[in-house]
Design a protein around this motif. Sequence first.
Motif, PDB file in Angstrom:
ATOM      1  N   MET A   1       0.851  -1.174   0.000  1.00 28.82           N
ATOM      2  CA  MET A   1       0.000   0.000   0.000  1.00 28.82           C
ATOM      3  C   MET A   1       0.891   1.229   0.000  1.00 28.82           C
ATOM      4  O   MET A   1       1.836   1.309   0.759  1.00 28.82           O
ATOM      5  N   GLY A   2       0.577   2.196  -0.857  1.00 31.46           N
ATOM      6  CA  GLY A   2       1.302   3.455  -0.885  1.00 31.46           C
ATOM      7  C   GLY A   2       0.836   4.361   0.239  1.00 31.46           C
ATOM      8  O   GLY A   2      -0.006   3.996   1.052  1.00 31.46           O
TER       9      GLY A   2
ATOM     10  N   GLY B   1     -16.407   3.045  21.534  1.00 34.17           N
ATOM     11  CA  GLY B   1     -15.557   2.946  22.710  1.00 34.17           C
ATOM     12  C   GLY B   1     -14.373   2.018  22.539  1.00 34.17           C
ATOM     13  O   GLY B   1     -13.573   1.870  23.462  1.00 34.17           O
ATOM     14  N   THR B   2     -14.235   1.398  21.365  1.00 38.77           N
ATOM     15  CA  THR B   2     -13.112   0.495  21.124  1.00 38.77           C
ATOM     16  C   THR B   2     -12.065   1.185  20.246  1.00 38.77           C
ATOM     17  O   THR B   2     -12.390   2.054  19.441  1.00 38.77           O
ATOM     18  N   PRO B   3     -10.792   0.789  20.392  1.00 38.18           N
ATOM     19  CA  PRO B   3      -9.733   1.396  19.571  1.00 38.18           C
ATOM     20  C   PRO B   3      -9.893   1.036  18.096  1.00 38.18           C
ATOM     21  O   PRO B   3     -10.358  -0.049  17.761  1.00 38.18           O
ATOM     22  N   VAL B   4      -9.493   1.955  17.227  1.00 38.88           N
ATOM     23  CA  VAL B   4      -9.524   1.718  15.785  1.00 38.88           C
ATOM     24  C   VAL B   4      -8.139   1.310  15.323  1.00 38.88           C
ATOM     25  O   VAL B   4      -7.147   1.530  16.013  1.00 38.88           O
ATOM     26  N   GLY B   5      -8.070   0.740  14.146  1.00 32.68           N
ATOM     27  CA  GLY B   5      -6.785   0.488  13.509  1.00 32.68           C
ATOM     28  C   GLY B   5      -6.441  -0.967  13.312  1.00 32.68           C
ATOM     29  O   GLY B   5      -6.559  -1.774  14.211  1.00 32.68           O
ATOM     30  N   GLY B   6      -6.058  -1.258  12.087  1.00 26.51           N
ATOM     31  CA  GLY B   6      -5.476  -2.539  11.737  1.00 26.51           C
ATOM     32  C   GLY B   6      -4.077  -2.262  11.225  1.00 26.51           C
ATOM     33  O   GLY B   6      -3.784  -1.174  10.754  1.00 26.51           O
ATOM     34  N   LYS B   7      -3.186  -3.248  11.332  1.00 26.77           N
ATOM     35  CA  LYS B   7      -1.788  -3.027  10.943  1.00 26.77           C
ATOM     36  C   LYS B   7      -1.548  -3.327   9.477  1.00 26.77           C
ATOM     37  O   LYS B   7      -2.055  -4.299   8.936  1.00 26.77           O
TER      38      LYS B   7
ATOM     39  N   LEU C   1      -0.553   1.562  11.757  1.00 26.91           N
ATOM     40  CA  LEU C   1      -1.984   1.398  11.997  1.00 26.91           C
ATOM     41  C   LEU C   1      -2.757   2.212  10.973  1.00 26.91           C
ATOM     42  O   LEU C   1      -2.400   3.351  10.669  1.00 26.91           O
ATOM     43  N   VAL C   2      -3.822   1.623  10.459  1.00 24.70           N
ATOM     44  CA  VAL C   2      -4.623   2.262   9.420  1.00 24.70           C
ATOM     45  C   VAL C   2      -6.100   1.964   9.689  1.00 24.70           C
ATOM     46  O   VAL C   2      -6.445   0.915  10.247  1.00 24.70           O
ATOM     47  N   THR C   3      -6.964   2.898   9.334  1.00 20.37           N
ATOM     48  CA  THR C   3      -8.408   2.705   9.457  1.00 20.37           C
ATOM     49  C   THR C   3      -9.091   3.486   8.341  1.00 20.37           C
ATOM     50  O   THR C   3      -8.538   4.475   7.850  1.00 20.37           O
ATOM     51  N   PRO C   4     -10.275   3.061   7.920  1.00 22.93           N
ATOM     52  CA  PRO C   4     -10.944   3.822   6.865  1.00 22.93           C
ATOM     53  C   PRO C   4     -11.515   5.148   7.374  1.00 22.93           C
ATOM     54  O   PRO C   4     -12.062   5.222   8.462  1.00 22.93           O
ATOM     55  N   VAL C   5     -11.346   6.177   6.560  1.00 23.39           N
ATOM     56  CA  VAL C   5     -11.980   7.480   6.788  1.00 23.39           C
ATOM     57  C   VAL C   5     -12.668   7.843   5.486  1.00 23.39           C
ATOM     58  O   VAL C   5     -12.012   7.950   4.444  1.00 23.39           O
ATOM     59  N   LEU C   6     -13.969   7.973   5.549  1.00 21.33           N
ATOM     60  CA  LEU C   6     -14.768   8.265   4.359  1.00 21.33           C
ATOM     61  C   LEU C   6     -14.470   7.264   3.241  1.00 21.33           C
ATOM     62  O   LEU C   6     -14.345   7.619   2.075  1.00 21.33           O
ATOM     63  N   GLY C   7     -14.295   5.992   3.625  1.00 25.71           N
ATOM     64  CA  GLY C   7     -14.101   4.926   2.660  1.00 25.71           C
ATOM     65  C   GLY C   7     -12.686   4.738   2.153  1.00 25.71           C
ATOM     66  O   GLY C   7     -12.432   3.854   1.351  1.00 25.71           O
ATOM     67  N   ARG C   8     -11.737   5.563   2.631  1.00 23.76           N
ATOM     68  CA  ARG C   8     -10.338   5.437   2.188  1.00 23.76           C
ATOM     69  C   ARG C   8      -9.460   5.013   3.355  1.00 23.76           C
ATOM     70  O   ARG C   8      -9.548   5.594   4.439  1.00 23.76           O
ATOM     71  N   PRO C   9      -8.590   4.029   3.155  1.00 21.77           N
ATOM     72  CA  PRO C   9      -7.683   3.654   4.244  1.00 21.77           C
ATOM     73  C   PRO C   9      -6.754   4.824   4.563  1.00 21.77           C
ATOM     74  O   PRO C   9      -6.165   5.423   3.664  1.00 21.77           O
ATOM     75  N   THR C  10      -6.659   5.145   5.840  1.00 22.02           N
ATOM     76  CA  THR C  10      -5.888   6.309   6.272  1.00 22.02           C
ATOM     77  C   THR C  10      -5.050   5.936   7.485  1.00 22.02           C
ATOM     78  O   THR C  10      -5.537   5.307   8.412  1.00 22.02           O
TER      79      THR C  10
END
Length: 88
Positions: A1-2, A40-46, A52-61
């Motif tokens: 992933m870039g 109430g749970t932490p966000v983020g996948g590695k 750590l990354v999570t989607p924001v408005l449908g885009r991994p961020t």
Amino acid sequence: MGRVYLGHVDPGYLWDRFDYKPLTGELIRRYSDHFGHKAGTPVGGKTPKGYLVTPVLGRPTMLHRIIHTWVTGAEPADGLHIHHIDHN
């Protein structure tokens, strides 16, 4: 992933969606989602590189970019690299 940038997300959107715990570095979701993640749970996948990354408005961020915007109210400037003191 870039590299994945926020793409001009309004900081108000982030303040509405997440809480930040500066002592632990966790970004906490304020709402449950349709994937079964509870409020109430932490966000983020590695990523494979350990970011750590999570989607924001449908885009991994990347979370460090979300937290920078959440804390400062502005997206990181072009070319800005966010480093942690412990590189973690």
